[in-house]
Structure formats: structure tokens, C-alpha cells
Design a protein around this motif. Structure first.
Motif, mmCIF file in Angstrom:
data_model
loop_
_atom_site.group_PDB
_atom_site.id
_atom_site.type_symbol
_atom_site.label_atom_id
_atom_site.label_comp_id
_atom_site.label_asym_id
_atom_site.label_seq_id
_atom_site.Cartn_x
_atom_site.Cartn_y
_atom_site.Cartn_z
ATOM 1 N N GLY A 269 -46.473 62.950 37.804
ATOM 2 C CA GLY A 269 -46.039 63.159 36.417
ATOM 3 C C GLY A 269 -46.786 64.246 35.685
ATOM 4 N N SER A 270 -47.464 65.126 36.393
ATOM 5 C CA SER A 270 -48.305 66.144 35.752
ATOM 6 C C SER A 270 -48.469 67.318 36.709
ATOM 7 C CB SER A 270 -49.661 65.495 35.450
ATOM 8 O OG SER A 270 -50.685 66.455 35.354
ATOM 9 N N VAL A 278 -58.040 72.121 36.232
ATOM 10 C CA VAL A 278 -57.332 72.986 37.190
ATOM 11 C C VAL A 278 -55.930 72.412 37.434
ATOM 12 C CG1 VAL A 278 -57.276 73.981 39.513
ATOM 13 C CG2 VAL A 278 -59.455 73.747 38.296
ATOM 14 N N PHE A 279 -54.931 73.247 37.218
ATOM 15 C CA PHE A 279 -53.541 72.832 37.311
ATOM 16 C C PHE A 279 -52.824 73.690 38.359
ATOM 17 C CE2 PHE A 279 -55.394 72.045 33.255
ATOM 18 C CZ PHE A 279 -55.030 70.746 32.962
ATOM 19 N N ALA A 280 -51.786 73.134 38.951
ATOM 20 C CA ALA A 280 -51.036 73.877 39.978
ATOM 21 C C ALA A 280 -49.580 73.958 39.530
ATOM 22 C CB ALA A 280 -51.128 73.171 41.318
ATOM 23 N N ALA A 281 -48.939 75.104 39.769
ATOM 24 C CA ALA A 281 -47.550 75.262 39.314
ATOM 25 C C ALA A 281 -46.746 76.121 40.268
ATOM 26 C CB ALA A 281 -47.540 75.898 37.921
ATOM 27 N N ALA A 295 -39.797 76.981 39.445
ATOM 28 C CA ALA A 295 -41.170 77.481 39.367
ATOM 29 C C ALA A 295 -41.518 77.820 37.924
ATOM 30 C CB ALA A 295 -41.339 78.710 40.265
ATOM 31 N N ALA A 296 -40.570 78.478 37.238
ATOM 32 C CA ALA A 296 -40.816 78.831 35.835
ATOM 33 C C ALA A 296 -41.024 77.561 35.002
ATOM 34 C CB ALA A 296 -39.642 79.644 35.289
ATOM 35 N N GLY A 297 -40.180 76.566 35.208
ATOM 36 C CA GLY A 297 -40.318 75.300 34.472
ATOM 37 C C GLY A 297 -41.662 74.649 34.727
ATOM 38 N N ASN A 298 -42.080 74.692 35.971
ATOM 39 C CA ASN A 298 -43.367 74.099 36.341
ATOM 40 C C ASN A 298 -44.528 74.890 35.717
ATOM 41 O OD1 ASN A 298 -45.045 73.095 39.329
ATOM 42 N ND2 ASN A 298 -44.117 71.744 37.838
ATOM 43 N N LEU A 304 -48.702 73.766 29.182
ATOM 44 C CA LEU A 304 -48.778 72.671 28.200
ATOM 45 C C LEU A 304 -49.849 71.660 28.621
ATOM 46 C CD1 LEU A 304 -44.963 72.081 27.477
ATOM 47 C CD2 LEU A 304 -46.615 73.363 26.104
ATOM 48 N N ASP A 305 -49.932 71.385 29.918
ATOM 49 C CA ASP A 305 -50.962 70.450 30.405
ATOM 50 C C ASP A 305 -52.360 71.003 30.134
ATOM 51 O OD1 ASP A 305 -49.114 68.605 31.297
ATOM 52 O OD2 ASP A 305 -49.174 69.264 33.395
ATOM 53 N N ALA A 306 -52.540 72.318 30.364
ATOM 54 C CA ALA A 306 -53.862 72.926 30.141
ATOM 55 C C ALA A 306 -54.219 72.873 28.652
ATOM 56 C CB ALA A 306 -53.855 74.376 30.632
#
Ligand code: NAP
Length: 314
Positions: A269-270, A278-281, A295-298, A304-306
Motif C-alpha cells: 500500500g505504499s 527511501v522510496f521506490a517507483a 510508472a508515472a502514477g507510481n 507524496l509518500d516522501a
């Protein structure tokens, strides 16, 4: 960047995920720096017409789409660095000891990181394959199948992707030949069965592609027996290569959790990884959808998560 020289957010990767994360983060006043890499633009740089990115009624060329995304992020203050990250040092507590990204002899210090380094489609490894990319050679059936209405095409590979894409291609092409280097397929039984019962699909098992034929556009393939020397020509106007993808994760070995195929693991969910901040997209964490729009949505989600993560630390 704050007065102490520490960034709020650094984004690694210049594809749809990285640029969209940059757009959202820049609009969220995080002043992101994007280390987009020398190969900025990602897989769309080897894609010609993109007809499935929403908002472009008449389609757009892949490189043009990436240029637009990049410029849009810059318009809101994202800073682009066309260089490669050579090493990363993640911190367990980035609010007191920032993450560090090494770029040659320079170091970028940052509270949060979005990893959007993407994945690359495996290539067969032929000069003729490279020369005819976007002129009949494709690595994405979902993207390009509609350009091959009532034409004969070939798909190379024996995994689930090859079966799925071959089946998808039959909606458009008049004939789809699956070329695979072994008699046995790696694909799951159910996917094999679906392809085997499709009467538009033909098979050339035990063959490798020796050459892609055609001057300005694909006109056929030269096939060679995997265990022999006999060759034959197979006429076609499209070659779809579906022999797997490699996520660009070598930099993160031993630091971020990866699945058995090397893709980064996001928390449910994240877009968060297990390392704080550290976030991955994008495709680096997605072996299922692999679309520019997903990919763009992610990338948007990661920004937003960061932003939320930083707000929670305040
Ligand atoms: P894959 O399972 O790794 O299969 C790659 C195929 O390409 C294999 O048949 C392999 O041949 C062949 N190949 C590799 N390198 C080659 C080369 N240089 N020349 C010629 N052939 C080559 O990759 P994938 O099909 O992309 O699937 C990746 C993962 O996603 C898998 O876990 C798959 O199950 C999953 N997936 C699932 C679905 C679904 O369930 N709907 C759909 C797509 C993908 P060999 O077999 O001889 O090694």
C-alpha cells in the motif's frame, strides 16, 4: 536545498517515474534534485509512437514525451543532473545523518530518496535488431500491437510474457509465430495452453534469431536451428522481443529488499522501502504492468509518500 547543503529529496532516474516524482515534489516545495543518468529518458527513448499515454489524442513520440515530462518538472524548479550515481550510502536515521549519493567525486546529501532507475528489456543482441528498433522491432506488445493490424509478426521468447503478448497480438495481427530457442517452454501451463489453442499462433521451437532482415523496416527474420546449422527465412513485418527484463538495481544490492528477480520491494500500500526515507517507483519495482502511465502514477505516489514522511519527522 536547505542552508546546511542537505536536500529534502533526491530522485535517482530520469524516466516517467522519476520525472513525475520530480514534478510533484517540486510543486510540493521540496526542491528535488533529479540525478537522471547519462541514459536519461529510459525505455521510451527507444520507442517511436506512443499511443497509450493519456492526454495525447494523436499520440506522441517516446523521446518527445520524455522531453515534455522533464521540462514540466523543471518549470517548477526541479534540478536535473545528467550524471550517473556511482554509489549510495543509506542511513537508518536520515534526519540526523542524511543519505548520501555519490556522483563521481561529488556527494549529494539528502533526507529522502526516490529510486526510479527503471528496468531494461533484454535484447537478443544483434546489430540488425538495434538498427530496426521502432521500425518493426518492439519490446512492448501492449504498446505497439495496434500498428500491426492484419500483418504477420513474430514473438521471441518462451516465458509467460511471450505467451501473454502473443495472445494479445492475435487481436490485431493476422498471424503470430512464437520463436523459442528450446522445444520446452518456461511459461506456466495455463498460459501455454491459451497460446496453443489459439489458431492464429504458429510455432518455431528450437530456433534462434540469427538476423533481423530489412533495410528501413522489418521484412523478415533469418532463423537458425539452436542445435544445428540449418537456417530458414521467416517473413514478417514485426518482431516482438519478450525474453525478460532486468531491473536496474545493482547499486542497491544488500541495501534494499529485492524479490527473486531483482525488483525492489515496496511496503504494502505504499512506495516505501524498508529503509527510512527511501522510496521506490516505477518499473524498478514493477514486473507486472511496466507501462509509462503506471510508472508515472507510481512516481507521483513516491513523491507524496516522501512529502508525508518528511512532514511526520518534523
Ligand atoms: P522469463 O520467465 O525469464 O522468460 C524469458 C524467456 O526468454 C525464456 O523462455 C528464455 O528462454 C528466453 N530467453 C532469455 N534470454 C534469451 C535470449 N538471449 N535469446 C532467446 N531467448 C531468450 O521472462 P518473462 O516471460 O518476461 O517473465 C518474467 C516474470 O514475470 C516471470 O516470473 C513470469 O511468470 C511473470 N509473468 C507473469 C505473467 C502472468 O502471470 N500473467 C505474465 C508475464 C510475466 P529459456 O526458457 O530457454 O531460458
Amino acid at each position: 536545498m536547505a542552508d546546511d547543503g542537505i536536500h529534502e529529496l533526491a530522485i535517482i532516474g530520469g524516466g516517467p517515474a522519476g520525472y513525475t516524482a520530480a514534478l510533484y515534489a517540486a510543486r510540493g516545495a521540496l526542491s528535488p534534485v533529479v540525478i537522471e543518468g547519462y541514459a536519461a529518458g529510459g525505455q521510451l527513448m527507444i520507442t517511436s509512437d506512443v499511443d497509450n499515454f493519456p492526454g495525447f489524442q494523436d499520440g506522441i513520440m517516446g523521446p518527445e514525451l520524455m522531453q515534455q515530462m522533464r521540462a514540466q518538472a523543471e518549470r517548477f524548479g526541479a534540478v536535473m543532473r545528467t550524471e550517473d550515481v556511482t554509489e549510495v550510502r543509506f542511513s537508518d536515521d536520515p534526519m540526523s545523518t542524511p543519505h548520501e549519493l555519490q556522483i563521481g567525486s561529488d556527494i549529494v546529501r539528502t533526507r529522502t530518496v526516490v529510486v526510479a532507475t527503471g528496468a531494461t528489456a533484454r535484447q537478443i543482441g544483434l546489430d540488425s535488431e538495434v538498427r530496426l528498433q521502432g521500425r518493426g522491432v518492439s519490446y512492448c506488445a501492449v504498446c505497439d500491437a495496434a500498428f500491426f493490424r492484419e500483418q504477420e509478426v513474430v514473438i521471441v521468447g518462451g516465458g509467460d510474457s511471450a505467451m501473454e503478448e502473443a495472445t494479445f497480438l492475435t487481436k490485431f495481427a493476422s498471424k503470430v509465430t512464437i520463436v523459442h530457442r528450446r522445444e520446452e517452454l518456461r511459461a506456466s501451463k495455463v498460459m501455454q495452453e491459451r497460446a496453443r489453442t489459439n489458431n492464429k499462433i504458429a510455432w518455431d521451437l528450437g530456433y534462434v534469431v540469427e538476423e533481423v532482415l530489412g533495410e528501413d523496416a522489418v521484412s523478415g527474420l533469418l532463423l537458425r536451428e539452436t542445435d544445428g546449422t540449418a537456417t530458414k527465412e521467416l517473413p514478417c513485418t514485426g518482431l516482438f522481443v519478450a525474453i525478460g527484463h532486468d531491473p536496474t538495481t545493482a547499486l542497491f544490492q544488500g541495501m534494499l529488499d529485492m524479490d527473486s528477480n531483482g525488483y525492489l520491494v515496496q511496503q504494502p500500500g505504499s512506495t516505501a522501502t524498508r529503509v527510512p526515507g527511501v522510496f521506490a517507483a516505477g518499473d524498478v519495482a514493477d514486473h507486472v504492468y511496466r507501462q509509462a502511465v503506471t510508472a508515472a502514477g507510481n512516481g507521483c505516489m513516491a513523491a507524496l509518500d516522501a512529502e508525508r514522511w518528511l512532514a511526520e519527522q518534523a
